[in-house]
Design an enzyme around this catalytic site. Structure first.
Site, short mmCIF file in Angstrom:
data_model
loop_
_atom_site.label_atom_id
_atom_site.label_comp_id
_atom_site.label_asym_id
_atom_site.label_seq_id
_atom_site.Cartn_x
_atom_site.Cartn_y
_atom_site.Cartn_z
N HIS A 161 34.96 -132.29 54.57
CA HIS A 161 34.30 -133.16 53.59
C HIS A 161 35.35 -133.93 52.79
O HIS A 161 35.90 -133.39 51.83
CB HIS A 161 33.44 -132.33 52.63
CG HIS A 161 32.19 -131.80 53.26
ND1 HIS A 161 30.98 -132.45 53.17
CD2 HIS A 161 31.97 -130.69 54.00
CE1 HIS A 161 30.05 -131.76 53.82
NE2 HIS A 161 30.63 -130.69 54.34
N ASP A 218 28.59 -121.85 33.49
CA ASP A 218 27.23 -121.39 33.23
C ASP A 218 26.59 -122.37 32.26
O ASP A 218 26.91 -122.38 31.07
CB ASP A 218 27.25 -119.98 32.63
CG ASP A 218 27.76 -118.95 33.62
OD1 ASP A 218 27.38 -119.05 34.80
OD2 ASP A 218 28.54 -118.07 33.23
N GLU A 246 34.87 -136.25 50.67
CA GLU A 246 34.38 -136.47 49.31
C GLU A 246 34.59 -135.25 48.42
O GLU A 246 34.47 -135.34 47.19
CB GLU A 246 32.89 -136.85 49.35
CG GLU A 246 31.92 -135.72 49.56
CD GLU A 246 31.78 -135.26 51.00
OE1 GLU A 246 30.90 -134.43 51.27
OE2 GLU A 246 32.54 -135.74 51.87
N CYS A 262 30.98 -134.04 58.61
CA CYS A 262 30.44 -132.70 58.83
C CYS A 262 29.41 -132.72 59.96
O CYS A 262 29.76 -132.91 61.12
CB CYS A 262 29.88 -132.12 57.54
SG CYS A 262 29.61 -130.33 57.63
N ASP A 310 24.61 -109.42 40.73
CA ASP A 310 25.12 -108.98 39.43
C ASP A 310 24.92 -107.47 39.28
O ASP A 310 23.95 -107.03 38.68
CB ASP A 310 24.39 -109.70 38.29
CG ASP A 310 24.50 -111.21 38.39
OD1 ASP A 310 25.40 -111.69 39.06
OD2 ASP A 310 23.66 -111.90 37.78
#
Length: 474
Positions: free
Chosen positions: A222, A265, A224, A117, A329
Site C-alpha cells: 500500500h 482511544d 498510500e 493490493c 482485554d
C-alpha cells in the site's frame, strides 16, 4: 454483497497487453480520454474504505474523478485501482457492472494504470481464495494463500523490504526502504510471468510485490500507507516526467520489520468534541485532539495508529481476514493449581499475592469493568477460527503502570495463533519494546500514554530496537 463461487473471464491471452514494440500500428479507438493532467480517475467499486488513497492523491496536488460506469474507465487518462476485500466478491462486482471487460480493454490499450493490493491480484488468471475463481486474466499466474502450517504468521501485515528486479520509473527511490503490506494471499512468480515482475518480497517464500509492463503498473503493498516512500511511488506514477524525490534511508531494509504502534482511544467529551483519552487501568483522562496527535505520530515515524475498533465473520468473508482486528482485554486470575479451572493457565514469571504460581486470563468487556467466563487463550483461538486477521492484546493489570508488557500473556496468545498479535498495555521504557519482541512472537507493540505525554519518543524506541538487533522501519 454476495460472494461468488465461480466467475468466468475471457481467455487469458485475450486480456494481456502486448509489448509496446508489438503494439505499433494498433487501430485507434473512438473513446475520448478526459485530457485533464491534474485529475486522476479512481476505481472505487464500493467494497472498502479507500480514503487513504484519496487523501494521498489529493496531498500530491491531484483531483479525483470517480468511476461511475465502464465508459468512465475507457475515458480515463490515468486509472488508479485500489482493490480492497476478497477476490471473489471483487470479481463479482466488476463482472456484473461491466467494469471487468472495460478494465481488460483499458489495459489492452496500454493506458496508464496503477493497481494496489487486490488491484494487483485481480490482474492474474485466478485465485484460490474461496475458489478457484477466475481473475481478469491479464497476467499469467495463480494467487495463493500464505502457508501458516509452517509457522508463518498470516496475514502478512507490516513493513517489509522490496527486492527490485526491473528498473522502472515507479519504484525509483524505493530501493532499501520498507513499504507497508496487509494481505493473506499473494501472486507467485513463474516462468510465464517473469517478464511482468518488477520487484519481489520475501515472506516465507518469494512472492510478487509489483509488476510492470509498458504503462501497466501494480503493487501488492500500500503506497498510500507507506509514508514518504509510498508518496514518492505514487508521485512517480502520477507525474512520470518529474524528477521525483529520493527518500533518505538510514538502514537498508532487509525483511519484515517489527511495528511500533501509537494507540488513540477516541471519545466525545461533554461538549461533543472528539478527544484522545488514556489512564491507569482504563480510568481515562483527556490527552488532546486525535487529528493533532495522529499528524505528529506520522511525522515521528509511528508504523500505525490504532483506534481499537473491531468486527468479525461476515466482514472477513467479504473483505478478507486482513480487514478484521479483534481487541481482547483480559485480566489476570491467579490459581494455585491449573486443575482448578477449565481455561488455559500459564506458570507465571512472578508469583501472585498469595504465592500462586499459575494464572489464567479472564476476558472482560466495558473497559475492564465486567468479566466474562472465557479465557484470552480460548477467545484468541476462537476469533482466529471465525476469520479474524489480527489480535490487539491488552492487559488490564498492566494498563498505565509503565512496568512493561505482560510477557506471560503475550507469549501464551502469540504462540497459540497463526495470525499477528499486537502487544498492548504496560510500556514505560524503550527496553520494554525489545523485551516483548525478544521473548514472544508478537508482531507489533503498542503504547499510548508514554507517547501522548512525550515521556518516551517513538524515535527513541526505534533507535533502541535497532541497537538491540530488531528489524524496524526507520
Amino acid at each position: 454483497m454476495a460472494t461468488a463461487t465461480s466467475i468466468h473471464a475471457v481467455p487469458c491471452s485475450a486480456g494481456r497487453p502486448k509489448r509496446r514494440s508489438q503494439r505499433r500500428g494498433a487501430s485507434t479507438v473512438a473513446v475520448r480520454a478526459s485530457g485533464d493532467a491534474s485529475t486522476v480517475t479512481l476505481l472505487d467499486y464500493g467494497a472498502g474504505n479507500v480514503r487513504s488513497v484519496r487523501n494521498a492523491i489529493r496531498h500530491l496536488g491531484f483531483g479525483i474523478r470517480d468511476v461511475r460506469s465502464p465508459e468512465d474507465i475507457l475515458a480515463a487518462d490515468r486509472l488508479v485501482f485500489p482493490g480492497v476485500g476478497a477476490f471473489g466478491s471483487a470479481m463479482d462486482v466488476l463482472t456484473r457492472s461491466g467494469m471487468a471487460d472495460a478494465l481488460r480493454e483499458y489495459i489492452r490499450r496500454d493506458r496508464p494504470f496503477l493497481g494496489i493490493c487486490l488491484g494487483l491480484q485481480l490482474l492474474f488468471d485466478s485465485s484460490e481464495e474461496n475458489g478457484p475463481i477466475s481473475g481478469l486474466g491479464v497476467v499469467p499466474g495463480v494467487v495463493r494463500r500464505f502457508d501458516s502450517s509452517k509457522g508463518l504468521i498470516v496475514p502478512h501485515i507490516g513493513w517489509n523490504a522490496l527486492e527490485i528486479t526491473k528498473d522502472t520509473q515507479l519504484l525509483k527511490g524505493a530501493e532499501g526502504h520498507h513499504v507497508y503490506f496487509v494481505h493473506s494471499y499473494h501472486a507467485l512468480p513463474s516462468d510465464e510471468n517473469k517478464e511482468w515482475i518488477s520487484s519481489v518480497c520475501n515472506y516465507g517464500e518469494s512472492f510478487i510485490s509489483s509488476i510492470s509492463m509498458g504503462n501497466i503498473q501494480a503493487v501488492q503493498f500500500h503506497p498510500e500507507k507507506s509514508g514518504a516512500t509510498g508518496l514518492s511511488i505514487l508521485k512517480n506514477f502520477l507525474s512520470p516526467n518529474s524528477s521525483g524525490s529520493k527518500v533518505p534511508s538510514r538502514r537498508k531494509a532487509s525483511n519484515l520489520a517489527k511495528r511500533v504502534i501509537a494507540c488513540l482511544d477516541v471519545r466525545s467529551n461533554d461538549s461533543g468534541d472528539l478527544v484522545v483519552t488514556k489512564g491507569d487501568q482504563y480510568d481515562v483522562r483527556n490527552l488532546g485532539k486525535p487529528v493533532d496527535l495522529a499528524s505528529q505520530y506520522y511525522i515521528d515515524g509511528a508504523d500505525e495508529v490504532k483506534t481499537g475498533k473491531s468486527s468479525l465473520e461476515q466482514i472477513s468473508r467479504v473483505y478478507g481476514n486482513q480487514a478484521v482486528v479483534v481487541s481482547i482485554d483480559p485480566r489476570r486470575v491467579y490459581v494455585k493449581n491449573p486443575e482448578e479451572v477449565q481455561f488455559k493457565t500459564v506458570k507465571m514469571s512472578n508469583k501472585g499475592p498469595l504465592g500462586e504460581e499459575y494464572a489464567w486470563y479472564q476476558c472482560t468487556v466495558s473497559g475492564g469493568r465486567d468479566s466474562r467466563p472465557i479465557g484470552a487463550y480460548e477467545l484468541a483461538k476462537a476469533v482466529e477460527e471465525l476469520g479474524a486477521g489480527e489480535i490487539l492484546l491488552n492487559c488490564i493489570d498492566c494498563d498505565g503502570q509503565g512496568c512493561g508488557f505482560d510477557i506471560d500473556l503475550v507469549k501464551m496468545v502469540s504462540d497459540a495463533v497463526t495470525i499477528p498479535v499486537i502487544a498492548s498495555s504496560g510500556a514505560g521504557a524503550v527496553e520494554h519494546f525489545s523485551e516483548v519482541f525478544e521473548k514472544t512472537n508478537a508482531s507489533a507493540a503498542l503504547a499510548a500514554g508514554i507517547f501522548h505525554r512525550k515521556e518516551v519518543p517513538i524515535s527513541a524506541v526505534k533507535e533502541h530496537l535497532v541497537d538491540a538487533g530488531v528489524e524496524v522501519r526507520v
